[in-house]
Design an enzyme around this catalytic site. Structure first.
Site, short mmCIF file in Angstrom:
data_model
loop_
_atom_site.label_atom_id
_atom_site.label_comp_id
_atom_site.label_asym_id
_atom_site.label_seq_id
_atom_site.Cartn_x
_atom_site.Cartn_y
_atom_site.Cartn_z
N ARG A 66 0.81 -1.23 0.00
CA ARG A 66 0.00 0.00 0.00
C ARG A 66 0.83 1.27 0.00
O ARG A 66 0.32 2.36 -0.31
CB ARG A 66 -1.01 -0.05 1.15
CG ARG A 66 -2.09 -1.09 0.88
CD ARG A 66 -3.00 -1.32 2.05
NE ARG A 66 -2.72 -2.57 2.74
CZ ARG A 66 -2.98 -2.79 4.02
NH1 ARG A 66 -3.52 -1.85 4.75
NH2 ARG A 66 -2.69 -3.96 4.55
N GLU A 103 1.59 -6.70 12.80
CA GLU A 103 0.46 -6.82 13.72
C GLU A 103 -0.22 -8.18 13.59
O GLU A 103 -0.66 -8.74 14.57
CB GLU A 103 -0.56 -5.68 13.50
CG GLU A 103 -1.58 -5.60 14.64
CD GLU A 103 -2.70 -4.59 14.41
OE1 GLU A 103 -2.91 -4.14 13.28
OE2 GLU A 103 -3.40 -4.29 15.41
C1 PRP Z 1 0.21 -3.72 6.44
C2 PRP Z 1 0.36 -2.23 6.28
C3 PRP Z 1 1.78 -1.99 6.69
C4 PRP Z 1 1.98 -3.02 7.78
C5 PRP Z 1 1.91 -2.37 9.14
O1 PRP Z 1 0.74 -4.37 5.33
O2 PRP Z 1 0.10 -1.81 4.94
O3 PRP Z 1 2.69 -2.23 5.63
O4 PRP Z 1 0.94 -3.99 7.63
O5 PRP Z 1 2.06 -3.31 10.19
P1 PRP Z 1 3.27 -3.26 11.23
O6 PRP Z 1 3.51 -1.81 11.61
O7 PRP Z 1 2.78 -4.06 12.39
O8 PRP Z 1 4.47 -3.84 10.58
P2 PRP Z 1 0.63 -5.94 5.07
O9 PRP Z 1 1.88 -6.59 5.59
O10 PRP Z 1 -0.68 -6.42 5.56
O11 PRP Z 1 0.76 -6.05 3.50
P3 PRP Z 1 -0.06 -5.46 2.24
O12 PRP Z 1 0.22 -3.98 2.16
O13 PRP Z 1 0.55 -6.19 1.10
O14 PRP Z 1 -1.53 -5.75 2.45
N1 ADE Z 2 -1.65 -3.40 8.93
C1 ADE Z 2 -1.36 -3.79 10.18
N2 ADE Z 2 -2.39 -3.57 11.01
C2 ADE Z 2 -3.38 -3.03 10.25
C3 ADE Z 2 -4.69 -2.58 10.53
N3 ADE Z 2 -5.19 -2.65 11.77
N4 ADE Z 2 -5.43 -2.08 9.51
C4 ADE Z 2 -4.92 -2.02 8.26
N5 ADE Z 2 -3.69 -2.43 7.94
C5 ADE Z 2 -2.92 -2.93 8.92
#
Ligand code: PRP
Ligand code: ADE
Length: 179
Positions: A66, A103
């Protein structure tokens, strides 16, 4: 004004309880992309912060996936390039990788070895800061390439998870905060 833009943005973030797993409130930024006024508000707010703080920026680095939605538009405002920090196994050629926890899981990210030159001033961008695992792994990768990390930008920060503390001493700039 900047406050109007922030309000517009806040109205464009939805929440989905128990996605992708029980207990997680998922903050969904897809409506920001769907509304061009909200999307430009986000880019305007990031741009205003960077112009005030940093006289020179060489590159924007975006986090898979994202961060890729916002980074290139922001880089265009400054006439600078955008580089990708991707989930493992997606980038060709020589890469460096770091594993991390987030997370709702565990993952590994990587960057192409030639994406950043030593000493380049880099701003990192993602949609959301939760535990900070992803962003701090990105900082480690860029530091290995001897980048000068100016700041970490996110649309959304989940304050209770204290991700910004994990990123110290790098400054985190957030457009919207949630508990
Ligand atoms: C989500 C979000 C961040 C990350 C945050 O991505 O877009 O990159 O989690 O979480 P953190 O601070 O606990 O590390 P995700 O890994 O779900 O991947 P995506 O963007 O491909 O959906
Ligand atoms: N990536 C990690 N935690 C998230 C949340 N709560 N919502 C959307 N993206 C996430």
């Amino acid at each position: 004004s900047l406050l109007d833009k922030q309000a517009l943005l806040r109205g464009s973030v939805r929440e989905f309880p128990d996605f992708p797993s029980p207990g997680i409130i998922f903050r969904d930024i897809t409506p920001v992309l769907r509304d061009p006024a909200a999307f430009s508000a986000a880019i305007d707010l990031f741009e205003a912060y960077l112009r005030e703080k940093f006289p020179k920026i060489d590159l924007i680095a975006g986090l898979d996936s994202r961060g890729f939605l916002f980074g290139p538009s922001l880089a265009q405002r400054f006439g600078i390039g955008f580089v990708l920090i991707r989930k493992k196994g997606k980038l060709p050629g020589p890469t460096e990788s770091v594993s991390y926890s987030l997370e709702y899981g565990k993952a590994e990210i990587e960057i192409q070895t030639d994406a950043v030159d030593p000493g380049q001033k880099v701003v990192i961008i993602d949609d959301l800061l939760a535990t900070g695992g992803t962003m701090s792994a990105a900082c480690q990768l860029l530091q290995r390439r001897q980048a000068d990390i100016l700041a970490c930008l996110v649309l959304i920060e989940l304050k209770s998870l204290k991700g910004a503390e994990k990123l110290k001493p790098h400054p985190v700039h957030t457009l919207l905060e949630y508990d």
